[in-house]
Design a protein around this motif. Structure first.
Motif, mmCIF file in Angstrom:
data_model
loop_
_atom_site.group_PDB
_atom_site.id
_atom_site.type_symbol
_atom_site.label_atom_id
_atom_site.label_comp_id
_atom_site.label_asym_id
_atom_site.label_seq_id
_atom_site.Cartn_x
_atom_site.Cartn_y
_atom_site.Cartn_z
ATOM 1 N N TYR A 93 -3.306 22.003 41.743
ATOM 2 C CA TYR A 93 -4.650 22.904 40.305
ATOM 3 C C TYR A 93 -3.681 23.962 40.241
ATOM 4 N N TYR A 94 -2.689 23.722 38.620
ATOM 5 C CA TYR A 94 -2.603 24.887 37.800
ATOM 6 C C TYR A 94 -2.956 25.697 36.666
ATOM 7 N N CYS A 95 -2.900 26.781 36.503
ATOM 8 C CA CYS A 95 -3.218 28.116 35.498
ATOM 9 C C CYS A 95 -2.036 27.913 34.610
ATOM 10 N N ALA A 96 -2.516 27.929 33.457
ATOM 11 C CA ALA A 96 -0.891 28.059 32.399
ATOM 12 C C ALA A 96 -2.003 28.602 30.785
ATOM 13 N N THR A 97 -0.983 28.954 30.839
ATOM 14 C CA THR A 97 -1.259 29.487 29.246
ATOM 15 C C THR A 97 -1.253 28.518 27.577
ATOM 16 N N GLN A 98 -2.155 27.428 28.034
ATOM 17 C CA GLN A 98 -2.145 27.010 27.351
ATOM 18 C C GLN A 98 -2.906 25.377 28.087
ATOM 19 N N CYS A 99 -3.280 24.988 26.756
ATOM 20 C CA CYS A 99 -4.755 24.084 27.044
ATOM 21 C C CYS A 99 -4.561 22.720 26.133
ATOM 22 N N SER A 100 -4.310 21.546 27.215
ATOM 23 C CA SER A 100 -4.584 20.045 26.711
ATOM 24 C C SER A 100 -4.882 19.154 27.590
ATOM 25 N N LEU A 101 -5.875 18.808 26.832
ATOM 26 C CA LEU A 101 -6.820 18.244 27.403
ATOM 27 C C LEU A 101 -7.540 17.114 26.656
ATOM 28 N N HIS A 102 -8.310 16.257 27.148
ATOM 29 C CA HIS A 102 -9.287 15.122 26.108
ATOM 30 C C HIS A 102 -10.367 15.132 26.707
ATOM 31 N N THR A 103 -11.049 15.715 26.003
ATOM 32 C CA THR A 103 -12.963 16.141 25.970
ATOM 33 C C THR A 103 -13.462 14.606 25.069
ATOM 34 N N ALA A 104 -14.528 15.100 25.657
ATOM 35 C CA ALA A 104 -15.725 14.077 24.516
ATOM 36 C C ALA A 104 -15.567 14.092 23.170
ATOM 37 N N LEU A 105 -15.148 15.604 22.367
ATOM 38 C CA LEU A 105 -14.851 15.643 21.513
ATOM 39 C C LEU A 105 -13.553 15.673 20.705
ATOM 40 N N GLY A 106 -12.762 15.277 21.790
ATOM 41 C CA GLY A 106 -11.113 14.322 21.157
ATOM 42 C C GLY A 106 -9.921 15.437 21.919
#
Length: 129
Positions: A93-106
């Motif tokens: 697991y990594y943390c980062a100063t960015q987000c990139s993920l698929h959610t139920a809303l897109g």
């Protein structure tokens, strides 16, 4: 600038862990923070995001209801609480100063550019009996 992610370990299925991402050199309050994971032989995937612009948290479907992202401004730290862990959660697991993920809303993506793209070195979570 340094992000240090920690808190991983070996846990039995159904168990819990709390991962931490502590920053030096930047103020995490100013950034949206994402948690990512990479399982052996698989591509890295985003699992959670704390969006600083709208103040909301986001999760990918496979972890929603089990993982919780939070932040402690005083400690300049972001946490990821992992509950009801499954074998398939095993990953670095990594943390980062960015987000990139698929959610139920897109798909949700937040990127500040290469110069502000900071990552922790990762912490290993192993879920096994």
């Amino acid at each position: 600038v340094q992000l240090v992610d920690s808190g991983g370990g070996l846990v039995q299925p159904g168990g819990s862990l709390r991962l931490s991402c502590t920053a030096s050199g930047i103020i995490l309050l100013n950034y949206s923070i994402g948690w990512f994971r990479q399982a052996p032989g698989k591509e890295r995937e985003g699992v959670s995001c704390f969006d600083v612009k709208d103040g909301n948290t986001y999760y990918t479907d496979s972890v929603r209801g089990r993982f919780t992202i939070s932040r402690d401004h005083a400690k300049n730290t972001v946490y990821l609480q992992l509950n009801s862990l499954k074998a398939e959660d095993t990953a670095v697991y990594y943390c980062a100063t960015q987000c990139s993920l698929h959610t139920a809303l897109g798909y949700r993506s937040i990127y500040y550019g290469r110069d502000l793209d900071y990552w922790g070195k990762g912490t290993l979570v192993t879920v096994s009996s």
